[in-house]
Design a protein around this motif. Sequence first.
Motif: not given
Length: 309
Positions: A226-231, A237-238, A255-257
């Motif tokens: 999860d932490a790596a995915e959040a990064e 975004a940035e 997952s995120v898409y």
Amino acid sequence: MGTNGIHHITGIAGPARRNIAFYTETLGLRLVKKTVNFDDPTTYHFYYGDGSGAPGTILTFFPWEHAAPGRAGVGSTQETAFRVPEAAIGYWTHRLLEKGIAHGTPQKRFGQTVLTFKDPDGTSLALVGVPGIEAEQAWSEGEVPAEHAIRGFFGITLLVPEAGPTGAILTDVLGFKEIAREGSLVRYASDASVGGIVDLHEAGGFLPGHLGGGSIHHIAFRTADDAAEAEMVKRLAENHKIETTEQRDRQYFRSVYFREPGGVLFEIATDIPGFAIDESEASLGTALKLPPFLEPRRREIEPILPALV
């Protein structure tokens, strides 16, 4: 095997029984998980891969019995390629011929031998001969002997208007780097030996693709947790002004898409918790597994699903 690369690839198929027969019998993959589409539990979701369902080996399908054919085009996947031992290309050429499956003649691509073919729904597939992988473990409890068996994904080819914008996402966010160019193809590689290649086919001016039977719905890329995915979400975004969906729990990964600049639907999926969370590795794919939020509806769902025998 590195922690970047392809996690899984998800396609759209027609009849469920035909889909299972092709991927488990003809191609010799293991049915790793038999569940339902969490967003449409009236249809199955099949996962095929190696013996444990390792990231980089998993091809999944939503089989809709009467799916209209899709159309290849810009913003879609042109080809999904598997790894086989280099010496196995002759075996596979004979096997596809024996099974009556239309296929191309072996060709060279980036110096490697590639055998192209299609599944019964028209999904474009390929086998890439890779030297030195004979000793890698492979699922061999089907019709295909171990020495010839598929050993996970080689990679994918995407049809995009131009390689640069998509390549920026691959390199800055997903852990790939450009390694070669050949004609209209630009090749990117990650540190993963399995599922570590993305080829971008620049196809500006082509018609856009259309989802349907035989087309790929999305490509999922690996992240450790999860932490790596959040990064990765933060970097999208940035650095690229791309927003993802909220994280979704898919039971076997989280997952995120998002849509990458070329129009292909990308997913970032965690390696954890894996496919043995709700059944043992020995029994993977033998029972219909439902996520906790759908389990109370099992008696409603099971009779709707197509018979598999």
